[in-house]
Design an enzyme around this catalytic site. Sequence first.
Site, PDB file in Angstrom:
ATOM      1  N   CYS B  84      18.808  37.526  65.500  1.00 23.28           N
ATOM      2  CA  CYS B  84      18.994  38.544  64.288  1.00 23.28           C
ATOM      3  C   CYS B  84      18.409  37.934  63.149  1.00 23.28           C
ATOM      4  O   CYS B  84      18.397  38.804  61.922  1.00 23.28           O
ATOM      5  CB  CYS B  84      20.431  38.653  64.291  1.00 23.28           C
ATOM      6  SG  CYS B  84      21.457  38.718  65.414  1.00 23.28           S
ATOM      7  N   CYS B 207      32.022  46.540  63.438  1.00 23.35           N
ATOM      8  CA  CYS B 207      30.485  45.915  64.053  1.00 23.35           C
ATOM      9  C   CYS B 207      29.309  46.985  63.504  1.00 23.35           C
ATOM     10  O   CYS B 207      29.573  48.045  63.642  1.00 23.35           O
ATOM     11  CB  CYS B 207      30.671  46.187  65.782  1.00 23.35           C
ATOM     12  SG  CYS B 207      32.093  45.440  66.373  1.00 23.35           S
ATOM     13  N   HIS B 333      21.316  48.199  62.213  1.00 25.60           N
ATOM     14  CA  HIS B 333      20.934  46.637  62.360  1.00 25.60           C
ATOM     15  C   HIS B 333      20.063  46.447  63.575  1.00 25.60           C
ATOM     16  O   HIS B 333      20.344  45.917  64.498  1.00 25.60           O
ATOM     17  CB  HIS B 333      22.231  45.722  62.674  1.00 25.60           C
ATOM     18  CG  HIS B 333      21.816  44.344  62.979  1.00 25.60           C
ATOM     19  ND1 HIS B 333      20.838  43.784  62.434  1.00 25.60           N
ATOM     20  CD2 HIS B 333      22.596  43.331  63.589  1.00 25.60           C
ATOM     21  CE1 HIS B 333      20.882  42.371  62.669  1.00 25.60           C
ATOM     22  NE2 HIS B 333      22.034  42.190  63.492  1.00 25.60           N
TER      23      HIS B 333
END
Lengths: 132, 384
Positions: B84, B207, B333
Amino acid sequence: MGSNIPRFWRNLKSRYNLIGTKCANCKEIHFPPRHFCPKCRRLSKLEDFKLEGRGKIETYTVIHTPMDGFEGQIPYVLAIVKMPEGPRLTTQIVDCEIEEVKIGMKVKSVFRKIQEDGEAGLIHYGYKFKPA
Amino acid sequence: MKVAIIGVGLTKFGELWDSSFSQIFVEAGINALKDANIEGKDLEAIFVGNMSGGRFVDQEHVSGLIADHAGLNPLPSTRIEAACASGGLALRQGIMSILSGFHDVVVAGGVEKMTDVLTGQTTHTLATAADSEWETFLGTTFPGLYAMMARKHMEEFGTTREQMAMVAVKNHANARHNPYAQYPFEITVDDVLNSPMVADPLRLLDCSPITDGAACVILASEKRAKEFTDSPVYITGSGQASGTISLHSRKRLSVVDSTINASREAYKRAGLGPKDIQVAEVHDAFTIGEILGIEGLGFVEIGAGGKATEDGITQIGGKIPVNTSGGLKAKGHPVGATGVAQAVEITLQLRGEAKGRQTDADIGLTHNVGGSGGTAVVHTYEKG
Ligand SMILES: [Zn+2]
């Protein structure tokens, strides 16, 4: 994804019998085993070291959304266990009600099925921990 | 150090089912070139962050694909991967290529297409950011790792379930003003606490989502930047650190050392400290991640992140607004793009172009984490 057998058998010693390593130079014990002592680096002298398989839960979670290969096991407890020999490991906690699991709980290792690799038909075994 | 950002570009973040992997990168790149008011021929190199083209879209050699589809052959093109944190590292590589004197104008971007596979495989792919043999093999998911950090943080510092939920509530409220955000709507603490359990104590609304998206910035040397713009934003600090790949090997389970180490380097290079930062994009892949982040970056004491969130210091209008874009949580994301998208948001903030979510800031920071902390990268930004 399909995997070939050697990917798994090279770790069997550690996964089946909790064999870690001990650095004869600094006396530090590692689990998972290391091939190089991060502290002593080029002076590292690693030898096999069998952990007793006891410890305390330092933190844990209950997995409800699994990844491929673990669908049949949810919900399951996953924990980080601190062993008296020094290192910690990540493991499932089994043979108890989920509600019984607490930080600080004493646990010991058992030998269990970990997962089935559908494509290759492999069944993987290794350590899980249960209340001591 | 001083490297200018002379242009920024994004795609909409979300489920971009009509667009292909290379298409979204090119779209973000064109937006950045337009914003910089330059042409592709002005570029000298491409740096692209991407976590897992291989697993998400069956595509490796991402650097080659992108240079070709962007019509930028024969420019050198390089892919950077650190889960990430891939985007943040691509940005850093671009910066270093300029500071070394090798290049004067480059594009640093990031891209991920995560919705082309089913959820179980997405969960598995994200879990490959952990140690495959000693974490993932045993059933560890990525939310599971952050859940274990969250529980430890709650036990050690008294952080509450509600305080974590407040991170999500704040970031969703900010996202309402971001036209690129995946989830630009408000949620409540109760919504978070009643959402389905993912990895106890983390629930679905703790999340960040599964997202397609790309982001690009055009970087220029200080010397050349003035040819293109009168008001560049300068990157003045950059820091990167590694930490153990496995959570179980950390000294402490409730502290992310790589964040502390990366921020120290960035602050030192910039001659800044945490008190100088006026707006920040912090890696909130999970609500607890933002709490760990603001502690590791030094905005608050270790252990005080939950209380600080509850006190509102990270809200727009608070002492240090965090994740004005909506953060990973509500903006979305797309893992490889995230680190670059954070730089886009801070650039917009310092230029005064953040519209409904605008803060009064001249100095900003971005914080991008790979895995549970195996990599962290921090940048500081100052108005030109
Ligand atoms: Zn040693």
